[in-house]
Design a protein around this motif. Structure first.
Motif, short mmCIF file in Angstrom:
data_model
loop_
_atom_site.label_atom_id
_atom_site.label_comp_id
_atom_site.label_asym_id
_atom_site.label_seq_id
_atom_site.Cartn_x
_atom_site.Cartn_y
_atom_site.Cartn_z
N MET A 1 0.84 -1.20 0.00
CA MET A 1 0.00 0.00 0.00
C MET A 1 0.88 1.25 0.00
N ARG A 2 0.38 2.30 -0.62
CA ARG A 2 1.07 3.58 -0.58
C ARG A 2 0.06 4.71 -0.63
N VAL A 3 0.46 5.86 -0.09
CA VAL A 3 -0.37 7.05 -0.10
C VAL A 3 0.28 8.08 -1.00
N ILE A 4 -0.51 8.71 -1.86
CA ILE A 4 0.00 9.70 -2.81
C ILE A 4 -0.76 11.00 -2.60
N LEU A 5 -0.03 12.10 -2.52
CA LEU A 5 -0.64 13.43 -2.48
C LEU A 5 -0.37 14.12 -3.81
N ASP A 6 -1.42 14.34 -4.58
CA ASP A 6 -1.31 15.04 -5.85
C ASP A 6 -1.67 16.51 -5.65
N VAL A 7 -0.81 17.41 -6.11
CA VAL A 7 -1.11 18.84 -6.04
C VAL A 7 -1.89 19.20 -7.30
N ILE A 8 -3.18 19.52 -7.13
CA ILE A 8 -4.03 19.78 -8.31
C ILE A 8 -4.30 21.27 -8.53
N PHE A 19 4.24 8.14 -0.52
CA PHE A 19 4.66 7.61 0.78
C PHE A 19 4.34 6.11 0.81
N ASP A 20 5.37 5.28 0.96
CA ASP A 20 5.14 3.83 1.03
C ASP A 20 5.51 3.26 2.39
N ARG A 21 5.83 4.16 3.34
CA ARG A 21 6.14 3.75 4.72
C ARG A 21 5.79 4.90 5.64
N PRO A 54 0.89 4.03 5.61
CA PRO A 54 -0.05 3.44 4.64
C PRO A 54 -0.75 2.20 5.17
N PRO A 55 -2.09 2.12 5.01
CA PRO A 55 -2.93 3.06 4.27
C PRO A 55 -3.49 4.20 5.13
N ARG A 56 -3.11 4.29 6.39
CA ARG A 56 -3.67 5.31 7.26
C ARG A 56 -2.98 6.65 7.03
N CYS A 57 -3.76 7.71 7.23
CA CYS A 57 -3.25 9.04 6.95
C CYS A 57 -4.03 10.03 7.80
N GLU A 58 -3.32 10.90 8.53
CA GLU A 58 -3.99 11.86 9.41
C GLU A 58 -3.37 13.23 9.23
N LEU A 59 -4.22 14.25 9.19
CA LEU A 59 -3.79 15.64 8.99
C LEU A 59 -3.95 16.41 10.29
N THR A 164 -2.08 -0.40 14.99
CA THR A 164 -1.88 -0.21 13.55
C THR A 164 -1.86 1.24 13.12
N SER A 165 -2.14 2.17 14.02
CA SER A 165 -2.18 3.58 13.65
C SER A 165 -0.78 4.16 13.48
N PRO A 166 -0.66 5.25 12.70
CA PRO A 166 0.64 5.90 12.54
C PRO A 166 1.21 6.32 13.89
N GLN A 167 2.49 6.06 14.09
CA GLN A 167 3.15 6.42 15.34
C GLN A 167 4.21 7.48 15.06
N PRO A 168 4.15 8.62 15.76
CA PRO A 168 5.07 9.72 15.46
C PRO A 168 6.51 9.46 15.84
N VAL A 169 6.75 8.60 16.83
CA VAL A 169 8.11 8.26 17.25
C VAL A 169 8.22 6.74 17.19
N PRO A 170 9.12 6.19 16.38
CA PRO A 170 9.13 4.75 16.09
C PRO A 170 9.15 3.85 17.32
N GLN A 171 9.90 4.21 18.37
CA GLN A 171 10.05 3.28 19.50
C GLN A 171 8.94 3.38 20.54
N TYR A 172 7.93 4.23 20.29
CA TYR A 172 6.83 4.39 21.24
C TYR A 172 5.49 4.15 20.57
N THR A 173 4.54 3.64 21.36
CA THR A 173 3.16 3.48 20.91
C THR A 173 2.29 4.48 21.64
#
Length: 441
Positions: A1-8, A19-21, A54-59, A164-173
């Motif tokens: 899975m990957r997430v793509i941001l297209d500037v339109i 983004f694939d990781r 991916p596939p989760r994405c948060e703004l 499974t959610s995005p984690q801002p610091v790799p070694q912490y949940t």
């Protein structure tokens, strides 16, 4: 899975970001962000951040002036799905989530594991509540239990979201959000290796720092890690991950002095208040002897833990103000929080922040004790919306006995000395001030 941001639409129209990781992505006018657009005056220097796993994405909007919009709705935070459109300034981004075959997926980012409040556990009955969604469940159906004095319980669904959610610091949940302020956001998190609970603070500067400034900042925080004392929140580690400062500190499962003072304003036991102040002074004495000045002692920066011997005061954020202020990281100042800080700020700090001496911390501790005892600030003008700066520099504090007549004249005299406008007229050290207060404990 990957997430793509297209500037339109906008200055970078036609660009795509893939983004694939796990990654973070900041958009703004600053030349230090990942997608700089200095020509777009409607953008803030750091406008919004996207965290991708991916596939989760948060703004997350970064306190921008003109706001960030998802599908024409202004948001502070939003979970993104394939097909969503993000508008900021003159630009529009379209989100695409693709599977391994390159086909666009309709995957939705799913619920966030971060919750903004803690739900009390019903330990006295057969049901408990999930700390993620709040749903009642029998103990046997709870998927994850995090121990300690204040355990968290998650149902199977929320456990999956946490894992499974995005984690801002790799070694912490990240487990849940504890609070937000002008400097960033604080989460309760768990170290992935040893299971230790921490308070994880994330900060994205409003104006990005140079490499020299970042290196200086990290060097100084390494020095601050020397502060090891029962009355200071322990600093574990810090770092910079994809443009985001982070700090891991001791997690204190309790409240703070501000909450204690506001529970029954003006009626907090005077002897207990003096005990809290003496504990603060013990922590300050340790830090001052190592050459550190806090510069922002106030009730909300004193956390309250509980041990077998009773309540324990722990100074938080020790040294952070000193480090941030010297680096030119504008979002790491206390902008927007002046009204909450001024009542506890020594007059000399208003004139020259960098040269504040330990006596400034003693003044702030006295102002904190005053607030805990009386439930009010040392100046009336602060409540009345007066000129805070002029008040601090020119007006004497309201005598404590005007606020609470049962305060002894001796204690009132100690507070008056501690709140002297001239630093030389205060007690010479934290130890000396603590000795003066101990008789009231």
């Amino acid at each position: 899975m990957r997430v793509i941001l297209d500037v339109i639409e906008g200055p970078r129209k036609g660009r795509s970001f893939v983004f694939d990781r796990h990654d973070t992505f900041i958009v703004g006018r600053s030349r230090f962000v990942h997608c700089p657009m200095p020509e777009d005056s409607a953008l803030s220097r750091d406008h919004f951040l996207i965290e991708v796993s991916p596939p989760r994405c948060e703004l997350r909007d970064l306190g921008s002036t003109n706001g960030t919009y998802v599908n024409d709705t202004k948001v502070d935070r939003a979970k993104l799905s394939s097909g969503d459109q993000i508008s900021a300034g003159q630009s529009i981004f379209r989100v695409r989530v693709e599977d391994s075959s390159g086909l666009e997926s309709d995957v939705v980012s799913g619920p966030s594991p971060v919750v903004t409040k803690t739900l009390a556990l019903n330990l006295g009955g057969p049901m408990i509540n999930c700390s993620g969604c709040g749903a009642a469940a029998t103990p046997g159906s709870v998927g994850l239990s995090l121990g300690g004095d204040n355990p968290l319980w998650f149902c199977d669904t929320c456990r999956g979201d946490v894992e499974t959610s995005p984690q801002p610091v790799p070694q912490y949940t990240v487990l849940r959000e504890l609070g937000r302020g002008g400097m960033g956001v604080v989460f309760q998190a768990r170290h992935n290796d040893d299971g230790r609970m921490v308070a994880l603070k994330l900060i994205v500067p409003e104006s990005a720092a140079t490499r020299t400034a970042i290196e200086r900042f990290l060097r100084e925080t390494n020095v601050i890690s020397q502060l090891k004392h029962p009355n200071i929140v322990e600093w574990y580690e810090q770092g910079l991950n994809r443009g985001q400062f982070w700090f891991a500190m001791e997690y204190v499962a309790g409240t703070n002095l501000e909450s204690l003072a506001n529970t029954n304003p003006g009626h907090y036991p005077i002897d207990q208040a003096c005990r809290m102040a003496c504990q603060i002074l013990k922590g300050l004495d340790h830090a001052h002897n190592l050459g550190f000045v806090h510069r922002d002692i106030k009730p909300e920066n004193v956390l309250i833990g509980r041990t077998q011997d009773g309540l324990v005061a722990k100074i938080s954020d020790f040294g952070l103000a000193k480090s941030y202020r010297g680096l030119g990281l504008s979002a790491l100042t206390f902008s927007g929080e002046m009204r909450g800080t001024v009542p506890f700020m020594p007059p000399e700090q208003m004139l020259d922040f960098k040269t504040v001496l330990p006596s400034g911390d003693l003044y702030a501790t006295a102002a904190t004790l005053y607030y805990l005892i009386s439930g009010q600030f040392i100046y009336d003008q602060i409540n009345d919306g007066g000129d805070l700066i002029r008040t601090l520099l020119e007006e004497p504090p309201v005598p404590i006995r005007n606020r609470r007549p049962e305060v002894s004249e001796h204690l009132a005299a100690v507070l008056e000395k501690c709140l002297s406008r001239a630093p030389a007229e205060r007690y010479p050290t934290a130890a000396a001030m603590r000795k003066a207060l101990r008789v009231f404990c």
